[in-house]
Enzyme design. Structure first.
Site, short mmCIF file in Angstrom:
data_model
loop_
_atom_site.label_atom_id
_atom_site.label_comp_id
_atom_site.label_asym_id
_atom_site.label_seq_id
_atom_site.Cartn_x
_atom_site.Cartn_y
_atom_site.Cartn_z
N LYS A 183 -2.79 -11.36 -10.03
CA LYS A 183 -3.98 -11.52 -9.20
C LYS A 183 -5.19 -10.79 -9.77
O LYS A 183 -5.06 -9.64 -10.21
CB LYS A 183 -3.65 -10.95 -7.81
CG LYS A 183 -4.75 -11.10 -6.80
CD LYS A 183 -4.42 -10.37 -5.52
CE LYS A 183 -5.71 -9.98 -4.81
NZ LYS A 183 -5.51 -8.97 -3.78
N LYS A 228 -9.77 -5.63 -7.91
CA LYS A 228 -10.44 -4.41 -8.37
C LYS A 228 -9.44 -3.29 -8.60
O LYS A 228 -9.73 -2.36 -9.34
CB LYS A 228 -11.50 -3.96 -7.37
CG LYS A 228 -11.62 -4.88 -6.19
CD LYS A 228 -12.72 -4.59 -5.22
CE LYS A 228 -12.35 -5.27 -3.90
NZ LYS A 228 -13.38 -6.00 -3.26
N LYS A 252 0.83 -1.21 0.00
CA LYS A 252 0.00 0.00 0.00
C LYS A 252 0.86 1.26 0.00
O LYS A 252 0.51 2.26 -0.62
CB LYS A 252 -0.95 0.01 1.21
CG LYS A 252 -2.09 -0.98 1.07
CD LYS A 252 -3.07 -0.59 -0.03
CE LYS A 252 -4.27 -1.48 -0.11
NZ LYS A 252 -4.27 -2.51 -1.13
#
Ligand code: TYM
Length: 328
Positions: free
Chosen positions: A194, A197, A111
């Site tokens: 992967k 979204k 992140k």
């Protein structure tokens, strides 16, 4: 009977990765176990602090949970923020979570890279909030995809540490679960490892996608010039398409294209056409039910209220006991 907890963030519609990694297990587990399945709206603020329509996003996941086959009479379906007891347990767990271990968490490091402009404390303490979700119901099984494995490990650490600090045997050790097998990672369509979204346009296939959209995305999936030697190892992008075919297509279809690959006679265009059709067929019943449930506001409100009450009853008991253990 096990106590089962799991959740999904309302940051977009549900995709095949969510389904094969988590939701499919929810549906089978609700028949045998004491299940709590929630929508992780607190968590969504760590990456989406000012959502345009938080309530609409939460509603959409609730609709999709129900459309996928979750039964509010069997499992407790609730919204994380409807049970603020979770936030209190998060606070307690944060007191005993160390900065070093939180900083080492892979999802935190990812992140930091993805949103350098917003490295907030919620991101750092994401694993303690997730531990609170699980420990608030003293769960033993947590159906999740492979990407959540480390968070489960940290949940065990926090639960065990609490037990040790206060000299109690209060929290059991929760284990990540997938049909008794390995946890899975469903790949995306754009060559990225992967399905997700936030992994770029065209990468994920959503349950709410119309057939035409599915066809378009699959036909654009990354492939290569094709094998040149018999039985050659598959490069990652090709492996991804085969893995997707494995989950949605019939075993004969998979072996047919696998044999063609091994004989160097494969035509990726044909394979993708077949894959798109199988995905459309697979998602068809969900699409229909999403539309029907989405227009039934009364039912949705009833489900949400019922879930809140059931989840809160159990959560409040845990908080009462924890407060006593700590000495409040
Ligand atoms: P989230 O919202 O990113 O994803 C929800 C679930 O779907 C799984 N998943 C996948 N599995 C396989 N392949 C994929 N490509 C794929 N993409 C997503 C995830 O592993 C997850 O199980 N932190 C969690 C939400 C959460 C939670 C919890 C889960 C909050 N509290 C407590 C369990 C227990 C998350 O971000 O999931």
């Amino acid at each position: 009977m096990e106590t089962v907890v799991s959740g999904i963030r309302p940051t977009g519609n549900l995709h095949l990765g969510n389904y094969f990694g988590a939701l499919r297990n929810f549906i089978s587990m609700q028949n045998e176990h004491n299940c709590y399945f929630f929508i992780a709206d607190y968590h969504s603020l760590t990456t989406h602090p000012t959502p345009a329509d938080l309530n609409g996003n939460v509603r959409q996941i609730l609709v999709e949970y129900l459309a996928a086959g979750l039964d509010p009479e069997k499992a407790t379906l609730y919204v994380q923020s409807d049970v603020p007891e979770v936030a209190e347990l998060y606070l307690f767990l944060n007191m005993n979570a160390y900065i070093g271990e939180l900083e080492r968490c892979t999802s935190f490091k990812d992140k930091i890279r993805q949103q350098p402009e917003n490295v907030n404390a919620g991101l750092l303490t994401y694993p303690t909030l997730m531990a609170a979700d699980i420990l608030i119901h003293r769960a033993t099984k947590v159906p999740v995809g492979k990407d959540q494995e480390q968070h489960l490990e940290m949940t065990r650490t926090f639960g065990n540490r609490f037990n040790r600090l206060y000299n109690v045997e209060y929290f059991p050790e929760p284990q990540a679960f997938n049909f008794g097998n390995e946890l899975v990672k469903i790949p995306g369509l754009n060559g990225s490892g992967k399905m997700g979204k936030s992994e770029g346009e065209g990468n994920a296939i959503y349950f709410a996608d119309e057939p035409e959209a599915i066809r378009k995305k699959v036909m654009k999936a990354v492939t290569d010039a094709g094998p040149t030697e018999p039985n050659q190892a598959k490069p990652e992008a090709i492996q991804n398409i085969f893995q997707l075919m494995k989950v949605v297509s019939a075993p004969e279809t998979f072996s047919f294209f696998d044999q063609q690959y091994n004989a160097c006679s494969i035509r990726y265009g044909d394979m993708k056409k077949q894959l798109a059709q199988d995905m459309i067929n697979y998602t068809e019943p969900f699409r229909e039910r999403i539309k029907a449930i989405s227009s039934d506001e009364d039912f949705l409100l009833k489900v949400r209220k019922m879930g809140k009450e059931k989840a809160q009853e159990n959560a409040a008991r845990t908080i009462r006991e924890i407060r006593k253990i700590i000495g409040f």
